[in-house]
Write an enzyme that holds these catalytic residues in place. Structure first.
Site, PDB file in Angstrom:
ATOM      1  N   TYR A  47       0.843  -1.201   0.000  1.00 31.56           N
ATOM      2  CA  TYR A  47       0.000   0.000   0.000  1.00 31.56           C
ATOM      3  C   TYR A  47       0.870   1.240   0.000  1.00 31.56           C
ATOM      4  O   TYR A  47       1.919   1.270   0.645  1.00 31.56           O
ATOM      5  CB  TYR A  47      -0.870   0.057   1.262  1.00 31.56           C
ATOM      6  CG  TYR A  47      -2.073  -0.838   1.236  1.00 31.56           C
ATOM      7  CD1 TYR A  47      -3.217  -0.477   0.534  1.00 31.56           C
ATOM      8  CD2 TYR A  47      -2.072  -2.042   1.933  1.00 31.56           C
ATOM      9  CE1 TYR A  47      -4.328  -1.301   0.522  1.00 31.56           C
ATOM     10  CE2 TYR A  47      -3.181  -2.868   1.926  1.00 31.56           C
ATOM     11  CZ  TYR A  47      -4.308  -2.486   1.220  1.00 31.56           C
ATOM     12  OH  TYR A  47      -5.399  -3.296   1.204  1.00 31.56           O
ATOM     13  N   TYR A  49      -0.427  -9.691   0.837  1.00 32.66           N
ATOM     14  CA  TYR A  49       0.570  -9.022   1.683  1.00 32.66           C
ATOM     15  C   TYR A  49       0.575  -9.592   3.095  1.00 32.66           C
ATOM     16  O   TYR A  49      -0.442 -10.059   3.587  1.00 32.66           O
ATOM     17  CB  TYR A  49       0.352  -7.502   1.697  1.00 32.66           C
ATOM     18  CG  TYR A  49      -0.986  -7.019   2.203  1.00 32.66           C
ATOM     19  CD1 TYR A  49      -1.246  -6.869   3.563  1.00 32.66           C
ATOM     20  CD2 TYR A  49      -1.989  -6.659   1.305  1.00 32.66           C
ATOM     21  CE1 TYR A  49      -2.470  -6.384   4.014  1.00 32.66           C
ATOM     22  CE2 TYR A  49      -3.217  -6.178   1.751  1.00 32.66           C
ATOM     23  CZ  TYR A  49      -3.451  -6.049   3.098  1.00 32.66           C
ATOM     24  OH  TYR A  49      -4.656  -5.584   3.538  1.00 32.66           O
ATOM     25  N   ARG A 109      -2.693 -11.673   3.964  1.00 30.48           N
ATOM     26  CA  ARG A 109      -4.048 -11.373   3.493  1.00 30.48           C
ATOM     27  C   ARG A 109      -4.261 -11.967   2.102  1.00 30.48           C
ATOM     28  O   ARG A 109      -3.401 -11.860   1.227  1.00 30.48           O
ATOM     29  CB  ARG A 109      -4.267  -9.847   3.383  1.00 30.48           C
ATOM     30  CG  ARG A 109      -4.388  -9.071   4.684  1.00 30.48           C
ATOM     31  CD  ARG A 109      -5.496  -9.537   5.603  1.00 30.48           C
ATOM     32  NE  ARG A 109      -6.751  -9.951   4.956  1.00 30.48           N
ATOM     33  CZ  ARG A 109      -7.685  -9.138   4.488  1.00 30.48           C
ATOM     34  NH1 ARG A 109      -7.556  -7.848   4.598  1.00 30.48           N
ATOM     35  NH2 ARG A 109      -8.786  -9.615   3.931  1.00 30.48           N
ATOM     36  N   HIS A 138      -7.288  -8.782  -2.250  1.00 28.91           N
ATOM     37  CA  HIS A 138      -8.618  -8.182  -2.069  1.00 28.91           C
ATOM     38  C   HIS A 138      -8.599  -6.726  -2.500  1.00 28.91           C
ATOM     39  O   HIS A 138      -7.543  -6.080  -2.532  1.00 28.91           O
ATOM     40  CB  HIS A 138      -9.060  -8.280  -0.606  1.00 28.91           C
ATOM     41  CG  HIS A 138      -8.122  -7.570   0.321  1.00 28.91           C
ATOM     42  ND1 HIS A 138      -6.976  -8.159   0.810  1.00 28.91           N
ATOM     43  CD2 HIS A 138      -8.126  -6.313   0.821  1.00 28.91           C
ATOM     44  CE1 HIS A 138      -6.333  -7.297   1.571  1.00 28.91           C
ATOM     45  NE2 HIS A 138      -6.994  -6.155   1.595  1.00 28.91           N
ATOM     46  N   HIS A 187     -10.650  -3.213  -1.347  1.00 30.32           N
ATOM     47  CA  HIS A 187     -11.563  -2.604  -0.374  1.00 30.32           C
ATOM     48  C   HIS A 187     -12.595  -1.766  -1.121  1.00 30.32           C
ATOM     49  O   HIS A 187     -12.256  -1.068  -2.088  1.00 30.32           O
ATOM     50  CB  HIS A 187     -10.796  -1.688   0.576  1.00 30.32           C
ATOM     51  CG  HIS A 187      -9.805  -2.403   1.447  1.00 30.32           C
ATOM     52  ND1 HIS A 187     -10.088  -2.799   2.729  1.00 30.32           N
ATOM     53  CD2 HIS A 187      -8.531  -2.795   1.209  1.00 30.32           C
ATOM     54  CE1 HIS A 187      -9.024  -3.397   3.259  1.00 30.32           C
ATOM     55  NE2 HIS A 187      -8.057  -3.403   2.349  1.00 30.32           N
TER      56      HIS A 187
HETATM   57 FE   LIG Z   1      -6.199  -4.447   2.543  1.00 29.03          FE
END
Ligand SMILES: [Fe+2]
Length: 241
Positions: A112, A151, A161, A164, A166
């Site tokens: 991110y 990640y 995770r 995905h 969001h």
């Molecule tokens: Fe996320």
């Protein structure tokens, strides 16, 4: 909107979440819920008129390329280009029109663009990871982006995770806002992802997974995925006395 706002002097609110389907506030395997979950039972409040009639957004605030996360910089981001599209419906199957949808996601390497993410995967100078669009008259929406990477997230040993995206969906009113995540079919990481598994009903979990859409796949350019989203419907009658 062409529906009744009140009946017998009471605001007709939206249906409450189904507690059997939605994830619990406290899900110990998802460690941060242990400190943020409410300690006492919630007190349901009647919906107010402003909660069921606002906010109202206009198309003029949305930029032409806000829905295309691959065209927000000088060059193109690294990764597998994808088109994510679908319809936004209410709990009674009607399209939710002119409604704001926002997305945010990691880059192809699972990183991110956020200070809180310092894990050793590179940032992509051509990818910010945020987009938004409005649904059309049929409730349809579409984003162009790249497939996010998995990640690590330190929730537990060797925790990763599932890939995905969001989503924040405002729907027709504040009372329908939904913040959720869309997953990809066949992800091998589902078994150890407590956010995914906090939705305990296996059929409900399936509804968080998009489906590959060959009809929307564009030759030589991008893979298509379809994801329809259902928001709360309205109560037929007021539930609060
Ligand atoms: Fe996320």
């Amino acid at each position: 909107m062409a529906f009744e706002l009140t009946r017998n002097g009471q605001v007709i609110g939206y249906r409450r979440d189904d507690l059997e389907i939605n994830p619990p506030y406290l899900y110990p395997d998802y460690v941060s819920t242990q400190t943020r979950a409410p300690k006492r039972p919630l007190v349901p409040m009647p919906h107010t008129l402003s909660e069921i009639t606002g906010p109202v957004y206009g198309h003029e605030r949305i930029g032409e390329l806000d829905h295309d996360l691959t065209r927000q910089h000088e060059g193109e981001p690294v990764g597998e280009r994808i088109i994510v599209h679908g319809r936004l419906l209410d709990g009674d199957g009607r399209p939710v029109r002119n409604s704001l949808i926002e997305i945010w996601q990691a880059n192809a390497g699972g990183r991110y663009r956020h200070q809180g993410d310092q894990h050793p995967s590179p940032l992509d100078p051509n990818f910010s990871g945020g987009g938004r669009c409005m649904t059309d008259d049929d409730g349809h929406y579409e984003f162009v982006t790249i497939k996010p990477g998995a990640y690590p997230w330190q929730n537990n040993p060797n925790a990763w995770r599932s890939r995905h995206i969001h989503l924040s969906l405002f729907g027709p009113a504040f009372a329908t806002r939904l913040v959720t995540q869309m997953f990809f079919p066949g992800d091998p990481l589902f078994f150890q992802d407590p956010i995914f598994n906090s939705v305990r009903d296996p059929q409900a979990r399936e509804r968080m997974i998009c489906s590959y859409d060959h009809d929307r796949t564009v030759e030589e350019w991008a893979l298509g995925y379809r994801y329809d989203i259902v928001l709360r419907g309205r109560e037929a009658t007021p539930t609060e006395d």
